[in-house]
Design an enzyme around this catalytic site. Structure first.
Site, PDB file in Angstrom:
ATOM      1  N   TYR A 197       2.324  -2.938  17.731  1.00 28.59           N
ATOM      2  CA  TYR A 197       3.200  -3.788  16.917  1.00 28.59           C
ATOM      3  C   TYR A 197       3.460  -5.124  17.605  1.00 28.59           C
ATOM      4  O   TYR A 197       3.233  -6.193  17.028  1.00 28.59           O
ATOM      5  CB  TYR A 197       4.517  -3.059  16.645  1.00 28.59           C
ATOM      6  CG  TYR A 197       5.461  -3.813  15.737  1.00 28.59           C
ATOM      7  CD1 TYR A 197       5.175  -3.961  14.378  1.00 28.59           C
ATOM      8  CD2 TYR A 197       6.645  -4.361  16.228  1.00 28.59           C
ATOM      9  CE1 TYR A 197       6.048  -4.645  13.536  1.00 28.59           C
ATOM     10  CE2 TYR A 197       7.514  -5.029  15.389  1.00 28.59           C
ATOM     11  CZ  TYR A 197       7.219  -5.178  14.051  1.00 28.59           C
ATOM     12  OH  TYR A 197       8.079  -5.859  13.221  1.00 28.59           O
TER      13      TYR A 197
ATOM     14  N   ASN B  42       0.826  -1.206   0.000  1.00 27.75           N
ATOM     15  CA  ASN B  42       0.000   0.000   0.000  1.00 27.75           C
ATOM     16  C   ASN B  42       0.864   1.262   0.000  1.00 27.75           C
ATOM     17  O   ASN B  42       0.347   2.374   0.015  1.00 27.75           O
ATOM     18  CB  ASN B  42      -0.975   0.009   1.189  1.00 27.75           C
ATOM     19  CG  ASN B  42      -0.273   0.158   2.524  1.00 27.75           C
ATOM     20  OD1 ASN B  42       0.956   0.112   2.617  1.00 27.75           O
ATOM     21  ND2 ASN B  42      -1.054   0.322   3.586  1.00 27.75           N
TER      22      ASN B  42
ATOM     23  N   ASN C 187      -6.788 -12.185   6.406  1.00 30.69           N
ATOM     24  CA  ASN C 187      -7.034 -12.158   4.958  1.00 30.69           C
ATOM     25  C   ASN C 187      -6.042 -13.023   4.190  1.00 30.69           C
ATOM     26  O   ASN C 187      -6.421 -13.732   3.244  1.00 30.69           O
ATOM     27  CB  ASN C 187      -6.991 -10.711   4.452  1.00 30.69           C
ATOM     28  CG  ASN C 187      -8.202  -9.914   4.894  1.00 30.69           C
ATOM     29  OD1 ASN C 187      -9.291 -10.457   5.064  1.00 30.69           O
ATOM     30  ND2 ASN C 187      -8.028  -8.612   5.086  1.00 30.69           N
TER      31      ASN C 187
END
Length: 315
Positions: free
Chosen positions: A145, A34, A99
């Site tokens: 994170y 992205n 995903n």
């Protein structure tokens, strides 16, 4: 045999080197990014290869492609970047894992998760072995994170147990080399950039905290070896260089190799900054026949050369 391979985060520091290596091995590579921390500059030299494809996509949304292997590297990895939008960082680790695991389940692909040594937190065990569960603050500024990567590991092993997905999990320790982002806030790039600019080198705390630094080419060898290991090898497996340096030692080595006149400047230690970090790599050695080969002096020299060239282009 040639495979079609998906690399998420493929335009990032590690991802671009991995794409390069997989193409050299004769595979078709789909680079998905992205471009939050990755950059097209990292993969520009690969664009002319007919076996290479770039897709702008955020892994927090499902992806429908046909591939044989998936390397899931997508996630900002430096504190400056992952703390910029902590909710999105957590989504990238968790939703991204869901995903990509869903994709692997649908197409029967082997999937590798690029986890991190940060799952060990501020460790009470040294060096860190894969059996150590870690000491992590679940509500601190680094938690987006650390806990995101821990949750991703959970998802990988649950998909493996529940759905039979062929998984590989590696825990990556500090890695450095060409194509690091100059402003990513990681210690190697910070020190080199400051030294080349003649600025004071920033040390947090007393500079006695330790890290172990693995050169990028060694790390990529470990990722490929893990992906192509027998099905019974799921990990997690540590990948990193077990040679430990204090931050003062690293700063002094950077000053020596750059010929800089930079001085050391001490700043307060950030919250939850680990005091020590060194991988136990016996599993990588025995199961993958892997060990790092590039020493710190060689690796730093190549990284310094990269940053010199980068700054010369910007002038």
């Amino acid at each position: 045999m040639s495979k079609r391979i998906l690399v998420t985060g493929g335009a990032g520091f590690l991802g671009s080197h991995l794409c390069e290596r997989l193409l050299a091995d004769g595979h078709e590579v789909l680079c998905v990014d992205n471009f939050f921390t990755g950059t097209k500059r990292n993969v520009a030299h690969l664009m002319g290869n007919s076996h290479f494809e770039v897709m702008r996509h955020d892994v927090t949304f499902p992806l429908y492609v046909e591939v044989d292997q998936i390397y899931n590297l997508a996630c900002p990895a430096s504190p400056v970047h992952y703390q910029h939008d902590p909710v999105q960082t957590l989504k990238t680790s968790v939703h991204g894992a869901i995903n990509m695991l869903g994709l692997a389940k649908r197409v029967g692909a082997t999937i590798l998760q690029a986890s991190t040594s940060e799952v060990y937190g501020d460790p009470e065990e040294h060096p860190q072995t894969e059996s150590y569960w870690g000491k992590v603050n679940p509500i601190g500024i680094r938690s987006c994170y650390d806990e995101g990567k821990r949750c991703a590991e959970t998802l990988f092993f649950d998909y493996h147990r529940q759905h039979g997905v062929d998984i590989k999990v590696v825990r990556i320790f500090n890695t450095y080399g060409p194509r690091m982002h100059p402003d990513d806030g990681r210690v190697v790039s910070n020190f080199i950039v400051q030294a080349l600019r003649g600025e004071d080198i920033t040390l947090y705390g007393d500079g006695m905290q330790t890290r172990s630094f693995c050169f990028v080419s060694d790390l990529i060898e470990g990722l490929v070896a893990m992906m192509n290991s027998p099905a019974g090898i799921t990990g997690p497996i540590n990948l990193g260089n077990p040679i430990e340096l204090t931050m003062v030692q690293l700063a002094q080595e950077v000053i020596r190799l750059t010929g800089s006149r930079s001085q050391l400047k001490h700043m307060p230690l950030p919250q939850d900054d680990p005091k020590q970090r060194r991988p136990a790599i016996s599993l990588a050695s025995t199961q993958l026949n892997w060990a790092p080969r590039v020493d710190v002096e060689q690796g730093l020299a190549q990284t310094i050369s990269y940053f010199k060239q980068l700054f010369a282009k910007d002038v």
